[in-house]
Write an enzyme that holds these catalytic residues in place. Sequence first.
Site: not given
Length: 539
Positions: A186, A398, A438
Site C-alpha cells: 500500500s 482490492d 488490499h
Amino acid sequence: MYLGLGSLLALVIQNLPFYLQDTTTAESRCLDLESTLNIENTTILNVAYVRGDTRVQPQGTCAGEAHVSVSLCRVQYVTHTSARSAIHAEAWLPDEWYGRFLVAGNGGLGGCIPYNLLDYGSSMHFATIAADNGHDGYTAVPFLHNDQVLQDFATRSIHIASLTGKEILRTYYARPHAKSYFLGCSTGGRQGTYSAVHHAENFDGILAGAPGTDWNHLMHWMGMLARAVGAPNASKSASFIPPELWRVVAEEVMAQCDGLDGLEDGMISEPDECGFRPEVLLCGGARGNKECLTPAQVDALRTIYSPLYDAGQLVYPRFDPGSEGVGMPFTGEFPELLSQWFKYGVINATSYDFSTYGPAEGRLMDSINAGGIATWDGNMSAFRDRGGKYLTYHGQADWIVPAGNSKRQYSLVSSTMGLSTPEMDSFYRLFLAPGMAHCLDGPGAWDFGQLGHAEAVTLWQSDLELTMGLRHAAAGNVHTPVRNDSAHNILLALVDWVEGGMAPETITGTGDDGVERAHCRYPAVSMWDEESEEWQCVM
Ligand SMILES: *[C@@H]1O[C@H](CO)[C@@H](O)[C@H](O)[C@H]1NC(C)=O
Ligand SMILES: *[C@@H]1O[C@H](CO)[C@@H](O)[C@H](O)[C@H]1NC(C)=O
Ligand SMILES: *[C@@H]1O[C@H](CO)[C@@H](O)[C@H](O)[C@H]1NC(C)=O
Ligand SMILES: *[C@@H]1O[C@H](CO)[C@@H](O)[C@H](O)[C@H]1NC(C)=O
Ligand SMILES: *[C@@H]1O[C@H](CO)[C@@H](O)[C@H](O)[C@H]1NC(C)=O
C-alpha cells in the site's frame, strides 16, 4: 564499475550464513553500540539485547506492545531531518544473521513503526529496519504547516532508514551487508516504487505490494467515487446504495462475470474481462420492484465501474468488479484518507466543506503535489542497470487501490524505458492474485508470506483499518504460520531472484480455506482448465 572493498567483501560472503551464536558475545557487542555508534544527525535512544519470544514496549502511540520472536539486538534511534522534523526508527539485528538487510515500509497516512514487519524480517534472519515515516500516529495532522514532516512522509523516511540502517548493522556485525531489500504494501508499495525510481542504489530487491502510486490521482479517485455514490441523507440521496443493495449488486456482478475464467467459484480472476451491466438491476424491469435500483443508483454504478477521466485525461482506473463483495468503501462517509490528506497536506486548513468536492480539488492536489508524493515516473533504468529486481503483487479484489493501477504502472515503466515483456521480466515482475483484497485477506489464496505470520497480519490489519477509516467486510481469520520456501513465500522468492538469478514464474498463495493457487505473472491471466481441472496461466 568501481568495486569498493565493501562490495568485494559483500560478494564473498553473500551466500554464507553468518552466525553470532554466543549469546554473551552478542549481548555485550549489542550494548557496546550505545557508545560506538556515531551517525550524523542521529541520536541513539536505547540499545537493548532482547531474547527470543519476548514482548517489548514500542515507541510511539500506534501499538500497545510488540513481539520479538528471535534473539536480537534492538537499537532505537531518531534521525533529525531538519530543525522541525525527525524520523524515529528501530534496527532489529538478529543473532543469526544471513548477511541481508531489509527495510520495512509503512501503511496509509501513518506514522507507525511496523513492528510486525521488524519481527518478520528478523525472524527470517534479515537485519531489519523500520521507521515511523516522520510522525507519530495514524493521522495526517502533523503535516499541517510543516512541509518538512510532509517530506519525511512522502519521500525521505525510507531513504534515511536505508542509510542509517546499513551503518548500524556494519558497526554491529563488523562487516557490511551482502544484499539489501525492501518490503511493504500500500503506502509501503509506493515507498518501494519511489525507491526504485529515485534511490536506485538503496536496494537490490524491492517487494512492493498493491502500490498506492500516482498518489494524488488515487486520492482524487476516492473522492470522486464517493461523491458519485453519495450519502444516505445528503443531496445525492437518490444515488446512494445502502449495504443490503450492495449485496444484490455483488450477486449480480458474480452472476454476469464469475464464469468468465472458466470456473464459478465466487471470484473473478480477471476483473478487466468483466463488462458489468448494472441496468439489469433497474426497478420495473425483469426483476420487478424488489431488491432493485433506481436510475440514479445505476448511474452511480456506471461511474464507479468506469475509469475516471478529467478533461479527456485518464485519472485512475476503475473500481474492480468483484471487489464490492469483499470490502465496501462506499459507506456514505467522505473518505477519511483523502479528507485528511487534503486538509493537512494540501490546503493547510483544519476544516473543509467536502460536500461540493469535484475536479477542481483534484487539479489542486496535482499542482501542489505535496511533499513530492506523486510517485508516477517510469524510469527505473538506474535500478535495473545495477541489477535491481522489482517484484510487485496486487489483489484482483482490492477495493482500496484497484489492481488496474498496477497494470497501468507496468505499462508506464515498459513504455518509459522502451521495453518488451521479456525485457521487463528481467527485472520487473507483477503477480495478480484473484480474490485477494488490499495487501491481504479476501476469498482468494492471498497468503504468500508478503507481510509475515498470523498474529502479525492481524495487527497490521487493525493498523490499516484505523489508518484508512474504512471497514472490512471480511472477518478476521486464523491463518497458518508463514511458509518458509520461495515457492510460497514472495520475500524468499525475491531473495532467490536477487542472489541466485532464479526469477519467480508464479507465486503460490494459500487461502483461508487452506486451498493453494499459483498466481500468474502479468500479462498472463489465470484460467480454469476443464480437462486437467487446474488453474493455468495463459497469455
Ligand atoms: C544533517 O542535517 C542537516 C540539517 O538538517 C543536513 O543539511 C545534512 O544533510 C544532514 N546530514 C545527513 C547525512 O543527512
Ligand atoms: C526457514 O528455513 C531455513 C532452512 O530451511 C531455516 O534456517 C530458517 O530458520 C527458517 N526460517 C523460518 C522463519 O522458519
Ligand atoms: C446524516 O446527517 C446527520 C445529521 O445532519 C449527520 O450527523 C451525519 O453525519 C449524516 N450522515 C452522513 C453519512 O452524511
Ligand atoms: C500549503 O502549504 C505548502 C507549504 O507548506 C504550500 O506548498 C502549499 O501551496 C500550500 N497550499 C495551498 C493551497 O496554498
Ligand atoms: C532514465 O534515467 C537515466 C539515468 O538514470 C537517464 O540516463 C535516462 O536518460 C532516463 N531515461 C528517460 C527516458 O528519461
